[in-house]
Each structure stands twice: as C-alpha cells, then as structure tokens.
Design an enzyme around this catalytic site. Structure first.
Site, mmCIF file in Angstrom:
data_model
loop_
_atom_site.group_PDB
_atom_site.id
_atom_site.type_symbol
_atom_site.label_atom_id
_atom_site.label_comp_id
_atom_site.label_asym_id
_atom_site.label_seq_id
_atom_site.Cartn_x
_atom_site.Cartn_y
_atom_site.Cartn_z
ATOM 1 C CE LYS A 229 -3.055 2.588 3.118
ATOM 2 N NZ LYS A 229 -3.722 2.590 4.440
ATOM 3 C CE LYS A 241 -6.292 8.947 8.004
ATOM 4 N NZ LYS A 241 -6.758 7.786 8.774
ATOM 5 C CG ASP A 252 -1.989 5.394 5.235
ATOM 6 O OD1 ASP A 252 -1.873 4.358 5.920
ATOM 7 O OD2 ASP A 252 -3.068 5.737 4.709
ATOM 8 C CG ASP A 311 -9.753 7.485 6.933
ATOM 9 O OD1 ASP A 311 -8.712 7.567 6.248
ATOM 10 O OD2 ASP A 311 -9.742 7.521 8.175
ATOM 11 C CD GLU A 313 -6.646 5.420 2.627
ATOM 12 O OE1 GLU A 313 -5.528 5.037 2.996
ATOM 13 O OE2 GLU A 313 -7.587 5.623 3.434
ATOM 14 N NE ARG A 315 -10.709 -1.093 3.937
ATOM 15 C CZ ARG A 315 -11.246 -1.305 5.134
ATOM 16 N NH1 ARG A 315 -12.420 -1.935 5.242
ATOM 17 N NH2 ARG A 315 -10.643 -0.897 6.224
#
Length: 460
Positions: A229, A241, A252, A311, A313, A315
């Site tokens: 990811k 968020k 992330d 949020d 996102e 996946r």
C-alpha cells in the site's frame, strides 16, 4: 556488502571489549574479572537488566571494558542500546566472556540501534563503532540492515519529498541496481489500463496516482508477487480525519516501503524466484475531484464497490493491485499495508497482524517470526463477518461497521484473490511512537526479517 559508518570490518583486538551478561550468569561473569572490576560493578549496582550497561575504568582514564545486560543472546536487538549510549569510539565483542552473540546478530542490532533519520536534522553525535572481524559471515545481516533502514527512511520522509512520483523513483533506482524491468501506469492512463479503484482514490490530488510494477528473475523459477500500500499521505478524503489522526499520515505508505525493501532483499540475495513488485501510489486528498461516500467504484476484477467511507482507501487501491497480481497465478501473493487502526487496538504497535488463506504459509511466517525475534500474530479470516460489508447497490461496500475492523478489511481484500491462490496479508503499523533501544521514534520495519526468513525457507 554495504555497511553503515557504525560498523567497521578490521582487526578488532585494539577496540574496547563488550561483555554481554544475563542476570542468571552475572555472578559467573564477574568471577572471571579482576577484583577491582568486581568491586566497581557491585558499587554501581549493576544487575544485568536488559538494556543497561556499565563502563569499567582502566588505566590512564581509559575504558577497560563494557558490561551490558541482555535477555536473550539470539535477539538481534540485544546490543541496540549501546551505539548512542557509549562514548564515541571503537568497540568489539569479548571473545570468551559473557553470552555468545553471533557477529551477524551483533551487526544487525548495533545498526538498528545506531540508526537516526538525518535528512533534515543532523544527529547531535556519531554513534559508537562496532568492530567485527573480516572473516565473519555478515553479508545477509548487512542486507537485512540495509532493508530495514530503507523502510525507516521511506516512512520518515515527509510527503513533500515522498509523494507518488518520488516513491516511483525509489523503485526505479532499485530496479536499475538489479537490472529489473519497470512499468508505471499513471494519471488517467489508470482508467485506460483498467485500474479504476486506484484512480478513484488518487484523482483529487495534484500529484498523479500511479501503479508501479517491477519484475525480476528467471522465468523458470516460482512466481512470487509482493504488493504494498503506497498512500503517500492520507487526509481521510471527504471523511476527513481529525488532526491527531492525520498527524503522522506520511507513514501511510509504510506497506509500500516494506514491499519495496523486501523486493530489494530478494534481488540482493538472489532468491530463486520470479518476482513481481506492485505498489499502487496515491495521495488521498480533499478537492473537487475527491471520491465521495455513496459512490460506486469499479475495480479491475469487475467487483463493484460502494464507498461507505473514503478513509478506507488503502483497501481500494490494493484491490486493483491484488487483482493484477493474481492474473499471473503466482505461487504466493504477499501484501503489506498500514491498513487499520483496529489492528493496533487489538495487538498494539509492535505486533503486526497476519491474515492468510493458507495454513502452511501462515505457519511458516509465524515460525520464522519466533526464530528471528520479529513476530507476527495470526488473526482469522472469519467469513461470516462479510455481512458487515454488505451493500444494497453494489457487490460489496468498502467499510460499514466498527466491528472487527482488521478482519473485515482482510475479508475485503480476499474478495479479490481467486480461489486456490495462496495469499498472506500483513496489517503493519510501520511506526515507533517512542524511542526505545533499537526502535527509534518514527518509521519502523516490522516483520520484514521474518518475511525474508519465511521466503528463504520456502524458495531458497
């Protein structure tokens, strides 16, 4: 073999000796020292607690030797407290006294402890140097240390200097180093090449989303796909968020960092596999083109997805990459992702959560984690919980309940894995919230060493 400045290969005899001691063997070790050293250790209350140390004085104000408390000599982090605790200088493992620490483990642990991210802020001092003999078998440990530092550097770099294009540059440089092939599908080409979910998440950013694909290896070898990811920053999208939840979202892309580092290890160590690395790289931004709650997004596999929460996102971009990975029917697909806060609630920051549809793969990874002191913890693909992802307008929703968040995220990903395809998913934090020996605050490689050990056992 690439070594950091804190490791030196030379004749170690002139360096200050370090004696590793467990509480159970402290008296035996002290008995082998001279009376003045024993008295000094007693006067200072040295009890060999892990990550404690004591300098023993010698002649003319020199350090005669160092005692360090450890718990397990096989733990690579046993010496990690020392590089920034000891005075600058050259140190070596004592050849006969104390717990026997393998040179490779010493190299890895010393290097992990010495690491500081220095792109924008110069460290206040240089770490102490560990001197090891040339004859020691150190190449693999050096490669593991380099891979761990790569994860840390990538995760620590703020998004201004580590967006989707820069992440592509990291993979490109790695590919050039190992003569691997690179393909990048970016911007609106994602729609033309049938990666609509990646495009949907990344289209609001001024920095074009992309799928980065690296391939390497002999066609005769087993095929291995690694997916990471690469959300280079996550605002949460329109489901924004809160500020404290957004503060560290440069991390992330930690799953992508792990995937890139593991691919580098595989190529560096010439593991006999046919490797495909896939990193969908995006920013989940807020803007006029941001994807919205309630939209139905197409995917490469043809499964329609209702957006319950923007949020969720990670996946969304992973599902297109996993679908591509599965099209070549590899022997194994691994994916790494900083996917859910629910995994951290369940197991805290240090234990990555493992999901797998193959008991053998899961068992190999768990066994490797125990052996490498780099653990994973398996959680179930409890398929009745697919009810939490039910949509009334699409094949599946991307979220929908606070219940079992790590499980439902893994179940979502599994929908894009064909029946019979071996697959393992690691939900990893990729971050240290506080400074600890061998674990400086910031980006962290977790289960990278155990993933390598598992793959080496499987294909080596």
């Amino acid at each position: 073999m690439k070594l950091p400045a804190c490791i030196e290969l030379a004749d170690p005899s002139a360096a200050t000796p370090v004696i590793a001691v467990r509480k159970a063997t402290l008296d035996e070790t002290l008995a082998a020292l001279d009376p003045d050293a024993r008295a000094w250790a007693k006067a200072n209350g040295f009890a060999a607690k892990p990550d404690t140390w004591l300098l023993l004085p010698g002649d003319a104000g020199r350090i005669a030797l160092v005692l360090v408390g450890i718990e397990d000599a096989r733990d690579p982090r046993a010496l990690s407290a020392l590089p920034h605790a000891l005075p600058e200088g050259r140190y070596r493992l004592h050849p006969t006294l104390g717990e026997p620490i393998a040179p490779a483990d010493a190299l890895l642990g010393w290097g992990l402890g010495a690491y500081r991210y220095s792109r924008y802020l110069k460290p206040p001092r240089a770490p102490a140097v560990l001197v090891l003999a040339h004859a020691a078998p150190l190449a693999e440990a050096a490669a593991l240390l380099e891979a761990s530092a790569r994860v840390r550097d990538l995760v620590n770099t703020p998004t201004q200097d580590m967006g989707p294009l820069e992440l592509e540059g990291e993979v490109r440089a790695l590919g050039e180093r190992h003569s691997a092939a690179l393909r990048v599908v970016a911007g609106d080409d994602l729609l033309r090449e049938n990666f609509p979910a990646i495009h949907a998440v990344g289209r609001a950013s001024h920095r074009a989303p992309r799928l980065i694909e690296l391939t390497w290896g002999d066609r005769e070898h087993p095929a291995l796909a690694i997916v990471g990811k690469g959300v280079c920053f996550d605002t949460g999208g329109l489901d924004l968020k809160p500020s404290d939840g957004m503060r560290n979202m440069k991390k992330d892309m930690g799953g992508g960092a792990h995937a890139i580092a593991l691919a580098g290890l595989i190529m560096d160590r010439q593991l006999p596999v046919r490797l495909t690395l896939l990193v969908p790289a995006v920013e989940n931004a807020v803007g006029p083109e941001a994807y919205r709650p309630g939209e139905v997004v197409a995917t490469r596999k043809g499964i329609s997805v209702e957006i319950d929460n923007t949020d969720a996102e990670g996946r969304m971009i992973l599902c297109d990459a996993l679908a591509l990975a599965a099209e070549s029917a590899p022997d194994l697909i691994l994916d790494f992702a900083t996917l859910t806060g629910a995994a951290r609630i369940a197991l805290g920051p240090d234990l990555p959560v493992l999901f797998s549809n193959d008991d053998g793969v899961a068992a190999q990874w768990i066994e490797a984690g125990d052996a490498q002191h780099d653990p994973v913890w398996r959680m179930p693909l409890w398929r009745p919980y697919l009810r939490y992802l039910k949509s009334h307008v699409a094949d599946i929703a991307n979220a929908g309940s606070r219940m079992a968040g790590a499980v439902t995220a893994a179940l979502y990903l599994e929908k894009f894995i064909p029946d019979g395809q071996r697959w393992a998913h690691l939900d990893v934090y990729a971050w240290n919230d506080t400074d600890r020996p061998g674990r400086p605050r910031g980006g962290e490689a977790m289960a990278l060493r155990s993933a390598w050990a598992m793959l080496k056992a499987r294909y080596g």
